[in-house]
Design a protein around this motif. Structure first.
Motif, PDB file in Angstrom:
ATOM      1  N   THR A 577     -10.558 -10.025  -3.954  1.00  0.00           N
ATOM      2  CA  THR A 577      -9.523 -10.295  -3.946  1.00  0.00           C
ATOM      3  C   THR A 577      -9.122  -8.796  -3.638  1.00  0.00           C
ATOM      4  O   THR A 577      -8.457  -8.464  -3.193  1.00  0.00           O
ATOM      5  CB  THR A 577      -9.110 -11.586  -3.951  1.00  0.00           C
ATOM      6  OG1 THR A 577     -10.007 -12.552  -3.402  1.00  0.00           O
ATOM      7  CG2 THR A 577      -7.346 -12.092  -3.240  1.00  0.00           C
ATOM      8  N   SER A 578      -9.077  -9.305  -5.236  1.00  0.00           N
ATOM      9  CA  SER A 578      -7.983  -7.636  -5.079  1.00  0.00           C
ATOM     10  C   SER A 578      -8.662  -6.754  -4.654  1.00  0.00           C
ATOM     11  O   SER A 578      -7.580  -5.863  -4.209  1.00  0.00           O
ATOM     12  CB  SER A 578      -8.059  -7.095  -7.101  1.00  0.00           C
ATOM     13  OG  SER A 578      -7.455  -8.965  -8.057  1.00  0.00           O
ATOM     14  N   VAL A 581      -7.519  -6.900  -0.914  1.00  0.00           N
ATOM     15  CA  VAL A 581      -6.051  -6.669  -0.799  1.00  0.00           C
ATOM     16  C   VAL A 581      -5.836  -5.130  -0.465  1.00  0.00           C
ATOM     17  O   VAL A 581      -4.719  -4.478  -0.450  1.00  0.00           O
ATOM     18  CB  VAL A 581      -5.534  -7.899  -1.034  1.00  0.00           C
ATOM     19  CG1 VAL A 581      -5.610  -8.607  -0.637  1.00  0.00           C
ATOM     20  CG2 VAL A 581      -5.346  -7.537  -2.719  1.00  0.00           C
ATOM     21  N   GLY A 582      -6.331  -4.741  -2.234  1.00  0.00           N
ATOM     22  CA  GLY A 582      -5.488  -3.178  -2.666  1.00  0.00           C
ATOM     23  C   GLY A 582      -5.939  -1.733  -2.101  1.00  0.00           C
ATOM     24  O   GLY A 582      -5.603  -1.339  -1.485  1.00  0.00           O
ATOM     25  N   ALA A 584      -7.109  -2.733   1.968  1.00  0.00           N
ATOM     26  CA  ALA A 584      -6.188  -2.804   2.988  1.00  0.00           C
ATOM     27  C   ALA A 584      -5.293  -1.824   2.775  1.00  0.00           C
ATOM     28  O   ALA A 584      -4.342  -1.074   3.677  1.00  0.00           O
ATOM     29  CB  ALA A 584      -5.848  -4.282   3.276  1.00  0.00           C
ATOM     30  N   ALA A 585      -4.401  -2.619   1.587  1.00  0.00           N
ATOM     31  CA  ALA A 585      -2.773  -1.967   1.582  1.00  0.00           C
ATOM     32  C   ALA A 585      -2.920  -0.553   1.485  1.00  0.00           C
ATOM     33  O   ALA A 585      -2.230   0.311   1.663  1.00  0.00           O
ATOM     34  CB  ALA A 585      -2.601  -2.201   0.052  1.00  0.00           C
ATOM     35  N   PHE A 586      -4.127  -0.165   0.409  1.00  0.00           N
ATOM     36  CA  PHE A 586      -4.355   1.694   0.439  1.00  0.00           C
ATOM     37  C   PHE A 586      -4.194   2.240   1.759  1.00  0.00           C
ATOM     38  O   PHE A 586      -3.273   3.280   2.353  1.00  0.00           O
ATOM     39  CB  PHE A 586      -5.447   2.440  -0.374  1.00  0.00           C
ATOM     40  CG  PHE A 586      -5.209   3.338  -0.366  1.00  0.00           C
ATOM     41  CD1 PHE A 586      -4.890   4.200  -1.717  1.00  0.00           C
ATOM     42  CD2 PHE A 586      -6.488   4.258   0.131  1.00  0.00           C
ATOM     43  CE1 PHE A 586      -5.230   5.734  -1.894  1.00  0.00           C
ATOM     44  CE2 PHE A 586      -6.542   5.769   0.039  1.00  0.00           C
ATOM     45  CZ  PHE A 586      -5.892   5.721  -1.108  1.00  0.00           C
ATOM     46  N   GLY A 588      -3.559   1.677   5.012  1.00  0.00           N
ATOM     47  CA  GLY A 588      -2.048   0.743   5.371  1.00  0.00           C
ATOM     48  C   GLY A 588      -1.275   2.327   5.767  1.00  0.00           C
ATOM     49  O   GLY A 588      -0.205   2.120   6.255  1.00  0.00           O
ATOM     50  N   SER A 589      -1.506   3.615   4.707  1.00  0.00           N
ATOM     51  CA  SER A 589      -0.824   4.579   4.641  1.00  0.00           C
ATOM     52  C   SER A 589      -1.409   5.694   4.179  1.00  0.00           C
ATOM     53  O   SER A 589      -2.487   4.928   3.729  1.00  0.00           O
ATOM     54  CB  SER A 589       0.291   4.485   4.147  1.00  0.00           C
ATOM     55  OG  SER A 589       1.466   4.859   3.557  1.00  0.00           O
ATOM     56  N   GLY A 590      -0.739   7.083   4.304  1.00  0.00           N
ATOM     57  CA  GLY A 590      -1.420   8.179   3.641  1.00  0.00           C
ATOM     58  C   GLY A 590      -0.502   8.442   2.256  1.00  0.00           C
ATOM     59  O   GLY A 590      -0.237   7.227   1.324  1.00  0.00           O
ATOM     60  N   LEU A 591      -1.687   9.441   1.831  1.00  0.00           N
ATOM     61  CA  LEU A 591      -0.677  10.096   0.136  1.00  0.00           C
ATOM     62  C   LEU A 591      -0.203  11.249   0.487  1.00  0.00           C
ATOM     63  O   LEU A 591      -0.266  11.870   1.612  1.00  0.00           O
ATOM     64  CB  LEU A 591      -2.497  10.218  -0.634  1.00  0.00           C
ATOM     65  CG  LEU A 591      -3.212   8.854  -1.023  1.00  0.00           C
ATOM     66  CD1 LEU A 591      -3.956   9.664  -1.386  1.00  0.00           C
ATOM     67  CD2 LEU A 591      -2.222   8.984  -1.838  1.00  0.00           C
ATOM     68  N   LEU A 704      -8.035   5.282  -7.620  1.00  0.00           N
ATOM     69  CA  LEU A 704      -6.716   5.002  -7.786  1.00  0.00           C
ATOM     70  C   LEU A 704      -6.339   6.152  -8.229  1.00  0.00           C
ATOM     71  O   LEU A 704      -5.027   6.845  -8.426  1.00  0.00           O
ATOM     72  CB  LEU A 704      -6.058   3.481  -7.992  1.00  0.00           C
ATOM     73  CG  LEU A 704      -4.738   2.846  -7.490  1.00  0.00           C
ATOM     74  CD1 LEU A 704      -5.560   3.468  -6.423  1.00  0.00           C
ATOM     75  CD2 LEU A 704      -5.216   1.050  -7.976  1.00  0.00           C
TER      76      LEU A 704
ATOM     77  N   ASP B 201       4.421   6.899   5.717  1.00  0.00           N
ATOM     78  CA  ASP B 201       3.235   7.693   5.866  1.00  0.00           C
ATOM     79  C   ASP B 201       2.550   8.216   4.287  1.00  0.00           C
ATOM     80  O   ASP B 201       1.178   8.728   4.455  1.00  0.00           O
ATOM     81  CB  ASP B 201       2.536   8.744   6.447  1.00  0.00           C
ATOM     82  CG  ASP B 201       3.859  10.159   7.332  1.00  0.00           C
ATOM     83  OD1 ASP B 201       5.480   9.863   5.230  1.00  0.00           O
ATOM     84  OD2 ASP B 201       3.836  11.427   6.900  1.00  0.00           O
ATOM     85  N   ALA B 204       0.317   5.353   0.316  1.00  0.00           N
ATOM     86  CA  ALA B 204      -0.644   4.227   0.056  1.00  0.00           C
ATOM     87  C   ALA B 204      -0.355   3.745  -1.809  1.00  0.00           C
ATOM     88  O   ALA B 204      -0.610   2.884  -1.891  1.00  0.00           O
ATOM     89  CB  ALA B 204      -1.998   4.564   0.357  1.00  0.00           C
ATOM     90  N   ARG B 207       1.963   1.053  -2.354  1.00  0.00           N
ATOM     91  CA  ARG B 207       1.724   0.149  -1.159  1.00  0.00           C
ATOM     92  C   ARG B 207       0.534  -0.900  -2.332  1.00  0.00           C
ATOM     93  O   ARG B 207       0.372  -2.094  -2.682  1.00  0.00           O
ATOM     94  CB  ARG B 207       0.929   0.012   0.043  1.00  0.00           C
ATOM     95  CG  ARG B 207       2.315   0.750   1.347  1.00  0.00           C
ATOM     96  CD  ARG B 207       1.504   1.152   2.012  1.00  0.00           C
ATOM     97  NE  ARG B 207       0.662   0.392   3.000  1.00  0.00           N
ATOM     98  CZ  ARG B 207       0.715  -0.367   3.620  1.00  0.00           C
ATOM     99  NH1 ARG B 207       1.720  -1.016   3.946  1.00  0.00           N
ATOM    100  NH2 ARG B 207      -0.392  -1.646   4.473  1.00  0.00           N
ATOM    101  N   VAL B 208      -0.675  -0.032  -2.974  1.00  0.00           N
ATOM    102  CA  VAL B 208      -1.864  -0.900  -3.572  1.00  0.00           C
ATOM    103  C   VAL B 208      -0.533  -1.597  -4.869  1.00  0.00           C
ATOM    104  O   VAL B 208      -0.931  -2.267  -5.251  1.00  0.00           O
ATOM    105  CB  VAL B 208      -2.619   0.416  -3.835  1.00  0.00           C
ATOM    106  CG1 VAL B 208      -4.042  -0.280  -4.971  1.00  0.00           C
ATOM    107  CG2 VAL B 208      -3.230   0.767  -2.810  1.00  0.00           C
ATOM    108  N   ILE B 211       0.671  -4.630  -3.733  1.00  0.00           N
ATOM    109  CA  ILE B 211       0.129  -5.920  -3.402  1.00  0.00           C
ATOM    110  C   ILE B 211      -0.831  -6.295  -4.305  1.00  0.00           C
ATOM    111  O   ILE B 211      -1.064  -7.189  -4.696  1.00  0.00           O
ATOM    112  CB  ILE B 211      -1.521  -5.576  -2.208  1.00  0.00           C
ATOM    113  CG1 ILE B 211      -1.311  -6.768  -1.251  1.00  0.00           C
ATOM    114  CG2 ILE B 211      -2.441  -4.666  -2.554  1.00  0.00           C
ATOM    115  CD1 ILE B 211      -0.961  -7.402  -0.200  1.00  0.00           C
ATOM    116  N   LEU B 274       4.148  -5.722   3.884  1.00  0.00           N
ATOM    117  CA  LEU B 274       2.549  -6.221   3.269  1.00  0.00           C
ATOM    118  C   LEU B 274       2.919  -7.967   3.149  1.00  0.00           C
ATOM    119  O   LEU B 274       1.472  -8.142   2.830  1.00  0.00           O
ATOM    120  CB  LEU B 274       2.671  -4.883   2.486  1.00  0.00           C
ATOM    121  CG  LEU B 274       1.103  -4.863   2.041  1.00  0.00           C
ATOM    122  CD1 LEU B 274       0.435  -4.618   2.272  1.00  0.00           C
ATOM    123  CD2 LEU B 274       1.759  -3.748   1.027  1.00  0.00           C
TER     124      LEU B 274
END
Lengths: 953, 513
Positions: A577-578, A581-582, A584-586, A588-591, A704, B201, B204, B207-208, B211, B274
């Motif tokens: 799960t971790s 969802v981690g 998916a969250a990652f 969902g956006s960029g760096l 990460l 954007d 990331a 967000r991690v 969550i 989120l």
């Protein structure tokens, strides 16, 4: 709000307050108990009558107190003609039932409880009919389900009672829950939950796109409560309740709650096709079906129960027609049904009470033995049949009249034909009630010799029978009540005329046909019943029980399979799960763009890195051998410490090394009492699964870390570095963070350590007091035990090291504020020094040579840390505010004293105490496991020639 | 204003004294522990009054300015949670003392006070790392309480509990590391100020962090799919401890409410929505897990434990809306479900200690069958959300607040169907325990091998019943005074969604933006 409208609150409250009385008054005797049950009911009825004139004039009495305005829920009451009619019925019949039950219940039944439940129910039911807020109505609605559950299950030792109660609760409860949804939608459309507002918003509601869901949900509530097909099956099983309950709840009042609700909402919800087809059709089907089944029931109460289902269907159908005349008929039939059906139930109860059976097959010929009962039973049954001059006739005529000109899916025949059929069946079972119970030859095989009951028992049904006749002969007497109630239902200004003779109408033909046909049907009842009993048909109770049992069984399976106690699976799910969802969250956006480049890898790092990987993989490969795994874990820890050193984090390295040492030592000691290898339990598939999960999680963490090591960001630690010396009085920023900037965190963490010590101690005691101690005593460790348990060399070396280690500990402690070190590390260093003594010479020997209580040490540490923090209050500063000064004591150089050091002392003591308490606990276990206590520091002491092992057990 | 830290310091100072000075005299420890907890209630009342003016009070530890030092933040929400904790603790503690549970193992009172310290600390802190520390405190203390009095099954369940929660703690550290690496701060107000500045954007990492934090809190709050530890833990814990644990799941819920509203909630381009997108479906499934568990339970204690899982689902469905009205409803339901769960466990303790284990099978009725049946009925209708107790109002509030067309069908169906299964489950259990037993005249001595003490045949004294009654009385109060309570909660949730107010209270006016 007029003065007298406040009576509404009292009326609503009286039954609930009164419910406290019977439970107490039963101590004064059964009659006193009944009287004190009647008092609140009678009081409420009197108050109601005080309000009646206003309502009869067409006014609406309202009273309101705010309750939960956020929700739109208020304790708002609303009494109009419909409410008045129902409230009078509830309280009036309530009084009669109280009287009847006093004589019906036997001495073994807990009467106080019965009357308490009865009053609770009465209050709930009364609440429904005078609620001025539909959420309040919902509350009372659910309360009737609950109190009915208690009343049906009153004879709790009988399985039928328990099953019936649960079934009723499940069905009506489900309906109630659906209704919650409906009411909330309704409130949303209107913007208010007040009945007044809702009744005024009929057009908006019918036009809303949410109309249909609201309608269906509300009707689910009404249909379940009023036992409409296909939810009718619970009602007959509710007959397991004592007869007064059946008469009160399951014929006169509670089952009419659904009818009441449909009548209440009639101006708002009716008038659409959906309403007509759902409500009228359901009613029609229920009416016919209930009547058919009633005809073939041999149990008197079952017959009446299905007849009630049928009549409720009739009422539903009338409301479903949606015409004003039908609504008038419905209101009138509510009154009539109440009078005859309550009386019939009481009659059935009397017969049961006197003959000890309710089986029609075992009855007959009672008319001479029980003449009074016969008269009452006959009058009311004829009314149920709809014979002229009894009140049932009047409303049935009105029903047939309405049915005769109602079109259903384009056909003018469907409804009249089925309505007539229903009436005909109704006549038949009513006749049967009279003929098969009272008429016929007197028998000599009654289970108990019957005779008429005492006056108190027949008084109530007799009164109702009189009403049946009075209304039946002079319907004009009921006109006022019917008018005001019907006006409340329809919202119109009607002036209905109730009369016996309407001229030669289609209804008259239908009625005559029904009355004659019913007689014919009774004549051929015996063969028909044989046929009926032989025919297969679904048994609702079994289906229901099967349904509940299978849902329960399924639930149990789901629960057992998912919560099987396999901790590795729980952890696997957690990790997956971790990661999921981690990720998916990652994604969902960029760096942000990286701000640092990669560094080159010097050889020493490559070696360390390689060692770390080898050691880690080895742990995974060799974890079955626990000793080896421990050693390898030690290697990993030390490599990480080296990494800290390389990365210029000496504090972390120091801490890591000392923690690592203490942990490994304690684990080694603990391993002594555990199996030395882990059994191989996981099949290959599981290993692969876990391996994949572990690799995924590791890759996630690595990714990460990689992502954020390439990016700089302004952090609060800049402030810490800048203020460490100025504000915290120390140049070692790590230590200042620990004892000052974030001393509160440290305070929490030492408490964690202290608690851990306590728990180990408590567990050790629980273990040694429990069955595990026997196992411990029987473990044989002798074969793998060294002969020289306390070797000379180790004893000597540790003795020499002891003062040195203590010195180092003190040094580390004192320099902590400015250089790497501090209380935490110092505590561990001293603990290691002591641990070595214990390992060298045995715990008991060492223990005897020191006086410190570890409990006290932990406690003192925590208290010192706390007091240091509190001390700053004296200076008007918040908890843990530090201050420092420089002191110059002559031979020594000037040095700094900070309150933070006092705090650090607390840390030191707690750490030391906790570690030592763990060691103490382990040694206690060792003693239980048969470890001997040595009197000498070492097993072989060259200074004492000739003395070998001197031990005592 | 040192009042704010007292809920942490009082038990933290009392506990070592209880554990190390008073450990040889249980009467002394009882007096001190009860007196301390009663004082805590008084302090909580004071703090609630202090917070009710709507101002956010900040306590800077070590007198360091936020966000560099640690701050405690007292607002309506934290005051209310401390109040809830202290009231619950007093009720539970009295039960543990009068039933003698506290003397069945070592260090009960010290651990109990440490536990209170941990819970209050978690509610009061304004710093996520400090939240971690207090999670540790309450975890380790609760582990000690959970295995209090020992026994094979209890130790096994305890291991499960502590392993799962340590895994959660580990993840907490990962999440904090990520959070620090992406924002450079750990102070909640500072996070609330910095997270909105992260462009959508480039979010990331944060967000991690957000969550993962939610997964951590979800472990505590027993949210699917990390709820597996709860039923066995609660079912095997000593009953008063299980009753106290009613607040532990709320710590998780509180953390979600606090952190995911303030730091990652509405108005943050990178993280808004989120949490909700995962929380909502998870909460729906949690309701189902709880309901199935209640209906399928073979034993009374797991039944109650599953009903708690279900109630957490209901609570978090409302939280997942992240809207002020739904939050008001959620908070009301939180108050309610805490006392309902505690009442059930306390009541169950009275019965189970007079029965042969808690297996839902027919046995001869216990002494005072009628009284226990009535208590069970009261507590069960509260938990199942039936009137007249506050569960019904709470459920109505939640349903009423969830009207988003996209989710209404799921939320309503889950809550209403879940209620139905729960009602049926409780009815079956109660019918077996209290009704069916009356048809068994002689004891069918089919004794199960359990760790339960030998059934006592003494009737429960008034003092033994009082705590259960108190829990139910609190529910009645919550229902009668639903209006005033909701007024407070409305203010609470408005304050919670006032991000700027929180930031300026903690960081000073210049910290905004």
């Amino acid at each position: 709000m007029s003065e007298s409208s406040h009576f509404l609150f009292l009326i609503a409250l009286l039954p609930f307050i009164g419910a406290l009385l019977p439970g107490l008054m039963i101590r004064a005797g059964r009659t006193a108990c009944a009287v004190f049950t009647a008092v609140p009911t009678a009081l409420a009825l009197i108050l109601l009558m005080m309000l009646a004139p206003a309502v009869m004039r067409g006014e609406v009495v309202q009273a309101e107190i705010e309750w939960l305005p956020q929700l739109g829920l208020s304790a708002s009451f609303f009494l109009d003609g419909l409410g008045l009619l129902f409230a009078t019925m509830i309280l009036g019949v309530g009084l009669l039932i109280t009287l009847y039950a006093r004589f019906y219940l036997s001495g073994d039944d807990p009467m106080g409880q019965f009357y308490t439940y009865l009053l609770l129910f009465q209050g709930a039911m009364l609440g429904i009919v005078i609620s001025g807020n539909i959420l309040l109505l919902l509350i009372f609605w659910e309360l009737t389900s609950l109190s009915s559950f208690l009343l049906i299950g009153y004879w709790k030792h009988l399985p039928e009672g328990r099953q019936g109660a649960r079934m009723a609760l499940a069905v009506t409860g489900a309906g109630g829950l659906a209704m919650i949804g409906g009411m909330l939608i309704l409130g949303d459309i209107v913007g208010s939950y007040e009945l007044v507002d809702i009744l005024a918003a009929g057009d908006a509601i019918r036009a809303s796109e949410w109309y249909l869901p609201a309608l269906i949900l509300i009707l689910l509530g009404a249909f379940t409560k009023s036992a409409q097909f296909p939810f009718h099956f619970w009602l007959p099983h509710a007959m397991a309740a004592p007869t007064p309950v059946s008469a009160y709840l399951h014929s006169a009042t509670m089952v009419k709650a659904g009818i009441f609700l449909m009548a209440r909402m009639w101006p708002v919800l009716s008038g659409t096709d959906a309403w007509f087809y759902i409500v009228a059709t359901t009613g029609l089907v229920t009416m016919v079906l209930g009547a058919v089944i009633a005809l073939f029931k041999d149990d008197l109460k079952a017959l009446l129960a299905f007849s009630t289902v049928s009549h409720l269907g009739l009422l539903t159908m009338l409301l479903g027609f949606g015409t004003q005349a039908a609504a008038v008929a419905a209101v009138f039939h509510i009154i009539n049904h109440l009078t005859f059906k309550a009386a019939l139930f009481m009659t059935a109860g009397i017969v049961d009470h006197e003959t000890h059976t309710r089986d029609i097959k075992r009855l007959g010929g009672l008319r001479h033995l029980m003449p009074i009962t016969f008269v009452i039973g006959t009058v009311t049954a004829l009314s149920m049949a709809g014979i002229p001059f009894f009140n049932g006739f009047l409303s049935k005529e009105m029903m047939l009249e309405e049915a005769s000109h109602t079109k259903w899916l384009g056909s003018y025949y469907v409804i009249p034909v089925f309505a007539t059929l229903g009436a005909l069946l109704s006549v038949a079972y009513s006749y049967r009630f009279i003929v098969h119970v009272f008429l016929g030859p007197e028998r000599d095989d009654y289970p108990h010799k019957p005779h008429d009951p005492p006056f108190g028992m027949w008084a109530a049904p007799a009164l109702l029978a009189v009403l049946v006749l009075v209304i039946g002969i002079m319907p004009v007497l009921a006109e006022a009540v019917v008018t005001v109630a019907a006006n409340a239902v329809t919202g119109a200004d009607l002036h209905p005329h109730l009369k016996i003779w309407h001229g030669v109408t289609p209804a008259l033909y239908m009625s005559v046909f029904a009355i004659i046909g019913g007689g014919v049907l009774l004549a051929v009842h015996a063969p028909l019943q044989r046929f009926w009993n032989a025919a297969p048909r679904p048994e609702a109770k079994e289906i229901f029980e099967w349904l509940v049992d299978s849902v329960a069984g399924l639930s149990r399976r789901i629960t057992d399979i998912s919560h099987n106690g396999a901790i590795s699976r729980y952890l696997a799910i957690f990790v997956v799960t971790s990661v999921a969802v981690g990720a998916a969250a990652f994604f969902g956006s960029g760096l942000a763009a990286p701000t640092r480049g990669l560094l080159s890898v010097p050889p020493v790092i490559a070696v360390g890195w390689f060692m770390l990987i080898v050691a880690t993989v080895s742990v995974v490969m060799m974890h079955h051998s626990r000793f080896r795994a421990l050693v390898l874990i030690g290697v990993i820890g030390l490599t990480i410490s080296a990494g800290f050193v390389y990365l210029s984090a000496p504090d972390l390295a120091l801490t890591q090394i000392s923690v690592e040492t203490v942990t490994i030592m304690l684990l080694l000691l603990a391993l002594h009492f555990l199996p030395k290898s882990t059994p191989k339990e996981s099949p290959l598939g599981l290993k692969i699964r876990d391996g994949v999960i572990a690799v995924l999680a590791g890759a996630g963490v690595a990714g990460l870390a990689y992502a954020f090591m390439l990016r700089d960001i302004g952090t609060i630690s800049d402030f810490h570095i800048a203020n460490s010396y100025e504000g915290g009085g120390g140049t070692n920023v790590v230590n200042v963070i620990l004892v000052d900037f974030r001393g509160y965190d440290t305070y929490g963490e030492i408490i964690v350590l202290g608690i851990a010590g306590l728990i180990i101690y408590a567990v050790m005691h629980a273990l040694l007091d429990g069955p595990a101690s026997r196992r411990l005593r029987n473990v044989d460790y002798s074969q793998d035990r060294s002969r020289d348990r306390h070797p000379l060399m180790m004893v000597v070396v540790t003795r020499v090291l002891m003062p040195l280690a203590a010195m180092v500990g003190l040094y580390i402690f004192l320099r902590g504020h400015n250089e790497p070190g501090g209380g935490f590390v110092a505590g561990l260093v001293i603990a290691i020094a002591l641990l070595m003594q214990y390992m060298a010479s045995g715990f008991a020997w060492t223990q005897a040579r020191q006086r410190i209580q570890y409990h006290a040490m932990i406690g003192t540490g925590v208290v010192i840390a706390g007091l240091t923090g509190i001390g700053s209050w004296l200076f008007g500063s918040p908890f843990l505010t530090s201050s420092y000064t420089y002191i110059h004591l002559p031979p020594i150089e000037e040095f700094e004293v900070a309150t933070a050091m006092l705090f650090d002392l607390g840390v030191f003591l707690t750490v030391l105490g906790a570690v030592m308490l763990m060691l103490y606990s382990l040694s206690r276990i060792a003693r239980y496991a048969g470890e001997t206590v040595n009197l000498e520091p070492m097993d072989y002491d060259p200074a004492k020639t000739g003395s070998g092992d001197r031990e005592e057990a | 204003m040192h009042w704010i830290i007292l809920p942490v310091i009082l038990p933290a100072m009392l506990a070592p004294i209880l554990g190390f000075v008073m450990r040889h005299d249980i009467s002394l420890a009882r007096v001190a522990s009860i007196a301390g907890t009663a004082t805590l209630v008084a302090i909580a009342v004071g703090l609630t009054m202090l917070a009710s003016d709507g101002e956010t009070h900040v306590y800077r530890l070590g007198d360091w300015p936020a966000p560099f030092g640690i701050v405690l933040v007292l607002d309506r929400l934290s005051a209310m949670m401390v109040m809830l904790t202290s009231l619950l603790a007093l009720v539970v503690l009295i039960h543990a003392v009068v039933t003698g549970w506290d003397a069945r193992g070592r260090h009960f009172h010290a651990l109990f006070q440490f536990q209170l310290m941990g819970i209050c600390g978690a509610f009061l802190t304004g710093d996520v790392f400090n939240l971690f520390v207090f999670f540790e405190v309450l975890l380790i203390a609760s582990y000690g309480l959970m295995i209090h009095a020992g026994g094979r099954e209890r130790m096994q369940a305890g291991l499960q509990y502590v392993v799962m929660n340590l895994a959660g703690s580990t993840l907490f550290l990962f999440a904090l590391g990520t959070l620090y690496a992406s924002t450079g701060t750990l102070n909640i107000a500072d996070l609330a100020a910095k997270v909105p500045t992260i462009p959508a954007d480039e979010a990331a990492l944060v967000r991690v962090a957000a969550i993962l934090l939610m997964v951590v809190f979800a472990v505590k709050a027993a949210l699917f799919p990390v709820q597996f530890w709860l039923p066995a833990t609660y079912a095997n814990a000593p009953a008063p401890v299980a009753a106290l644990f009613a607040i532990m799941t709320k710590v998780g819920a509180y953390a979600i409410i606090r952190v995911h509203t303030l730091a990652f909630g509405p108005g943050t381009p990178g993280t808004d929505g989120l949490a909700a997108s995962w929380l909502f479906p998870a909460a729906i499934v949690t309701i189902a897990v709880g309901a199935f568990g209640v209906l399928g339970a073979k034993r009374l204690m797991p039944l109650i434990a599953f009903s708690i899982v279900g109630s957490m689902g209901t609570l978090l469905v409302a939280v997942a809306a992240f809207s002020p009205t739904a939050m008001t409803a959620a908070l009301y339901y939180m108050l309610h479900s805490t006392f309902a769960a505690a009442g059930l466990f306390l009541m169950a303790d009275l019965v189970v200690s007079r029965r042969n284990g808690d297996l839902l099978r027919t046995q001869a009725p216990t002494i005072q069958n009628g009284l226990f049946a009535a208590l069970f009925f009261g507590a069960a209708i509260a938990m199942a959300g039936m009137p007249p107790l506050s569960g019904f109002l709470g459920k109505l509030l939640i349903l009423d607040s969830l009207r988003d067309p996209g989710t209404i069908a799921w939320a309503w169906t889950a809550i209403l169907a879940g209620s139905l299964l729960t009602i049926v489950g409780f009815a079956r259990a109660g019918s077996t325990l209290f009704w069916k037993s009356t048809s068994v005249p002689v004891a069918s001595a089919e004794s199960e091998v359990t760790d339960m003490p030998e059934p006592a045949s003494q009737p429960a004294t008034a003092m033994e019943i009082a705590p259960t009654m108190a829990a139910i009385a609190l529910l009645i109060g919550l229902s009668v005074f639903a209006g005033p309570v909701s007024n407070y909660l409305e203010g609470t949730s408005a304050q919670l969604f006032d991000r700027a107010g929180y930031i300026s209270a903690v960081l000073g006016p210049e910290g905004e933006g």
